[in-house]
Design a protein around this motif. Structure first.
Motif, PDB file in Angstrom:
ATOM      1  N   SER A  59     -21.225  34.843 -27.699  1.00  0.00           N
ATOM      2  CA  SER A  59     -20.357  35.534 -26.745  1.00  0.00           C
ATOM      3  C   SER A  59     -19.813  34.559 -25.709  1.00  0.00           C
ATOM      4  N   GLU A  60     -20.656  33.641 -25.262  1.00  0.00           N
ATOM      5  CA  GLU A  60     -20.206  32.643 -24.289  1.00  0.00           C
ATOM      6  C   GLU A  60     -19.106  31.770 -24.871  1.00  0.00           C
ATOM      7  N   VAL A  61     -19.297  31.332 -26.119  1.00  0.00           N
ATOM      8  CA  VAL A  61     -18.282  30.503 -26.778  1.00  0.00           C
ATOM      9  C   VAL A  61     -16.992  31.295 -26.957  1.00  0.00           C
ATOM     10  N   ARG A  62     -17.109  32.544 -27.380  1.00  0.00           N
ATOM     11  CA  ARG A  62     -15.919  33.375 -27.574  1.00  0.00           C
ATOM     12  C   ARG A  62     -15.115  33.500 -26.280  1.00  0.00           C
ATOM     13  N   LEU A  63     -15.786  33.790 -25.180  1.00  0.00           N
ATOM     14  CA  LEU A  63     -15.076  33.989 -23.918  1.00  0.00           C
ATOM     15  C   LEU A  63     -14.471  32.687 -23.401  1.00  0.00           C
ATOM     16  N   THR A  64     -15.165  31.572 -23.627  1.00  0.00           N
ATOM     17  CA  THR A  64     -14.604  30.270 -23.252  1.00  0.00           C
ATOM     18  C   THR A  64     -13.362  29.972 -24.058  1.00  0.00           C
ATOM     19  N   ARG A  65     -13.467  30.206 -25.367  1.00  0.00           N
ATOM     20  CA  ARG A  65     -12.308  29.975 -26.244  1.00  0.00           C
ATOM     21  C   ARG A  65     -11.153  30.912 -25.891  1.00  0.00           C
ATOM     22  N   LEU A  66     -11.475  32.138 -25.507  1.00  0.00           N
ATOM     23  CA  LEU A  66     -10.429  33.093 -25.136  1.00  0.00           C
ATOM     24  C   LEU A  66      -9.681  32.612 -23.900  1.00  0.00           C
ATOM     25  N   ALA A  67     -10.423  32.160 -22.895  1.00  0.00           N
ATOM     26  CA  ALA A  67      -9.778  31.662 -21.676  1.00  0.00           C
ATOM     27  C   ALA A  67      -8.886  30.467 -21.985  1.00  0.00           C
ATOM     28  N   GLU A  68      -9.352  29.585 -22.870  1.00  0.00           N
ATOM     29  CA  GLU A  68      -8.546  28.425 -23.267  1.00  0.00           C
ATOM     30  C   GLU A  68      -7.289  28.862 -24.007  1.00  0.00           C
ATOM     31  N   ALA A  69      -7.432  29.826 -24.897  1.00  0.00           N
ATOM     32  CA  ALA A  69      -6.278  30.305 -25.673  1.00  0.00           C
ATOM     33  C   ALA A  69      -5.218  30.900 -24.757  1.00  0.00           C
ATOM     34  N   GLN A  70      -5.648  31.685 -23.784  1.00  0.00           N
ATOM     35  CA  GLN A  70      -4.690  32.316 -22.879  1.00  0.00           C
ATOM     36  C   GLN A  70      -4.012  31.293 -21.969  1.00  0.00           C
ATOM     37  N   ALA A  71      -4.758  30.246 -21.584  1.00  0.00           N
ATOM     38  CA  ALA A  71      -4.182  29.223 -20.714  1.00  0.00           C
ATOM     39  C   ALA A  71      -3.227  28.302 -21.470  1.00  0.00           C
ATOM     40  N   GLU A  72      -3.609  27.956 -22.706  1.00  0.00           N
ATOM     41  CA  GLU A  72      -2.839  26.977 -23.463  1.00  0.00           C
ATOM     42  C   GLU A  72      -1.746  27.604 -24.324  1.00  0.00           C
ATOM     43  N   HIS A  73      -1.923  28.871 -24.716  1.00  0.00           N
ATOM     44  CA  HIS A  73      -0.950  29.536 -25.603  1.00  0.00           C
ATOM     45  C   HIS A  73      -0.659  30.939 -25.078  1.00  0.00           C
ATOM     46  N   PRO A  74      -0.136  31.054 -23.863  1.00  0.00           N
ATOM     47  CA  PRO A  74       0.095  32.382 -23.289  1.00  0.00           C
ATOM     48  C   PRO A  74       1.020  33.236 -24.144  1.00  0.00           C
ATOM     49  N   GLY A  75       0.618  34.488 -24.331  1.00  0.00           N
ATOM     50  CA  GLY A  75       1.439  35.417 -25.092  1.00  0.00           C
ATOM     51  C   GLY A  75       1.319  35.308 -26.593  1.00  0.00           C
ATOM     52  N   GLU A  76       0.509  34.358 -27.100  1.00  0.00           N
ATOM     53  CA  GLU A  76       0.360  34.168 -28.548  1.00  0.00           C
ATOM     54  C   GLU A  76      -0.897  34.881 -29.048  1.00  0.00           C
ATOM     55  N   LEU A  77      -0.748  35.650 -30.107  1.00  0.00           N
ATOM     56  CA  LEU A  77      -1.845  36.451 -30.636  1.00  0.00           C
ATOM     57  C   LEU A  77      -2.840  35.632 -31.443  1.00  0.00           C
ATOM     58  N   GLU A  78      -2.353  34.758 -32.326  1.00  0.00           N
ATOM     59  CA  GLU A  78      -3.242  34.054 -33.254  1.00  0.00           C
ATOM     60  C   GLU A  78      -4.331  33.240 -32.558  1.00  0.00           C
ATOM     61  N   PRO A  79      -4.050  32.499 -31.474  1.00  0.00           N
ATOM     62  CA  PRO A  79      -5.147  31.774 -30.808  1.00  0.00           C
ATOM     63  C   PRO A  79      -6.222  32.702 -30.240  1.00  0.00           C
ATOM     64  N   ILE A  80      -5.825  33.891 -29.816  1.00  0.00           N
ATOM     65  CA  ILE A  80      -6.810  34.869 -29.341  1.00  0.00           C
ATOM     66  C   ILE A  80      -7.701  35.319 -30.490  1.00  0.00           C
ATOM     67  N   LEU A  81      -7.090  35.603 -31.629  1.00  0.00           N
ATOM     68  CA  LEU A  81      -7.872  36.012 -32.799  1.00  0.00           C
ATOM     69  C   LEU A  81      -8.786  34.883 -33.266  1.00  0.00           C
ATOM     70  N   ALA A  82      -8.316  33.642 -33.195  1.00  0.00           N
ATOM     71  CA  ALA A  82      -9.147  32.502 -33.574  1.00  0.00           C
ATOM     72  C   ALA A  82     -10.371  32.402 -32.659  1.00  0.00           C
ATOM     73  N   ALA A  83     -10.183  32.690 -31.374  1.00  0.00           N
ATOM     74  CA  ALA A  83     -11.301  32.644 -30.426  1.00  0.00           C
ATOM     75  C   ALA A  83     -12.354  33.690 -30.752  1.00  0.00           C
ATOM     76  N   PHE A  84     -11.947  34.772 -31.375  1.00  0.00           N
ATOM     77  CA  PHE A  84     -12.881  35.828 -31.780  1.00  0.00           C
ATOM     78  C   PHE A  84     -13.546  35.519 -33.111  1.00  0.00           C
ATOM     79  N   VAL A  85     -12.758  35.037 -34.058  1.00  0.00           N
ATOM     80  CA  VAL A  85     -13.226  34.876 -35.438  1.00  0.00           C
ATOM     81  C   VAL A  85     -14.062  33.607 -35.639  1.00  0.00           C
ATOM     82  N   GLU A  86     -13.591  32.483 -35.153  1.00  0.00           N
ATOM     83  CA  GLU A  86     -14.206  31.197 -35.510  1.00  0.00           C
ATOM     84  C   GLU A  86     -15.639  31.033 -35.004  1.00  0.00           C
ATOM     85  N   PRO A  87     -15.988  31.442 -33.777  1.00  0.00           N
ATOM     86  CA  PRO A  87     -17.393  31.305 -33.355  1.00  0.00           C
ATOM     87  C   PRO A  87     -18.351  32.141 -34.201  1.00  0.00           C
ATOM     88  N   ALA A  88     -17.884  33.287 -34.675  1.00  0.00           N
ATOM     89  CA  ALA A  88     -18.730  34.123 -35.519  1.00  0.00           C
ATOM     90  C   ALA A  88     -18.948  33.488 -36.882  1.00  0.00           C
TER      91      ALA A  88
END
Length: 212
Positions: free
Chosen positions: A67-96
């Protein structure tokens, strides 16, 4: 002494994880756990207090860090790729999927997750909702910001479908098996990319009729 205590607790968690994966939560007794871990019942009571707490700690041991990795990756995705869906999904899928690749019990834990979906265990579901529901809500908000036309109900249906597909992919039950000569890491990376593309298309689909 601290090292011995940690080792004992870790052995109990490892044994419980393996047995829950094989026999389910209801089908596993504390006596089986103590036998597999080579400890006495007093050690289980000392470290966990009850079987219910032991079940919860099996999940906490891996899901806290995921969960910690997911939330860190999510924050990075939103900062680096604002408005893009795929990086958000990657932040959810890849740590699992990384857990599934863990050679130290990762495969057993994936089967334990499948048990949690399949077995009716209200106490466990309450624990998981209280401890990790905020992670899904954060991803829901992030996805909603990319797809504001989706109703909350439609969004959460699709998030549920993603979670189910991810669990299935983690368990490696499907038709796609690792080809000969392909490393496990490469196979998981391909699985992640395929699932992210699939999920993105599903989330971006036009809303259908509301369920009856």
């Amino acid at each position: 002494m601290a090292g011995t205590q940690f080792s004992t607790k870790d052995r109990i968690l490892g044994a419980a994880e393996e047995l829950f994966a094989q026999h389910g939560f209801g089908g596993t007794s504390l006596r089986q756990v103590t036998s597999r871990a080579d400890v006495n019942i007093a050690a289980v009571n000392y470290h966990f207090g009850s079987k219910e707490n032991l079940v919860n700690e099996v999940f906490r041991r891996r899901m806290d860090s995921m969960s910690e990795v997911r939330l860190t990756r999510l924050a990075e995705a939103q900062a680096e790729h604002p408005g893009e869906l795929e990086p958000i999904l990657a932040a959810f899928v890849e740590p699992a999927l990384a857990i599934a690749q863990d050679r130290h019990g990762g495969g057993a834990f994936i089967r334990v997750i499948a048990r949690a979906y399949a077995e009716k265990n209200d106490s466990l579901r309450k624990f998981l909702s209280e401890q990790y529901g905020h992670v899904l809500r954060e991803f829901g908000k992030a996805i909603a910001s990319c797809l504001p036309h989706l109703s909350k109900e439609e969004l959460y249906w699709r998030l549920d479908f993603l979670a189910g597909a991810l669990t299935y992919a983690m368990a490696d039950f499907g038709l796609i098996k690792r080809p000969a000569g392909t490393t496990e890491a490469v196979h998981r990376e391909r699985a992640a990319r395929a699932l992210i593309r699939y999920a993105a298309a599903g989330f971006k689909a036009s809303p259908g009729d509301a369920p009856d």
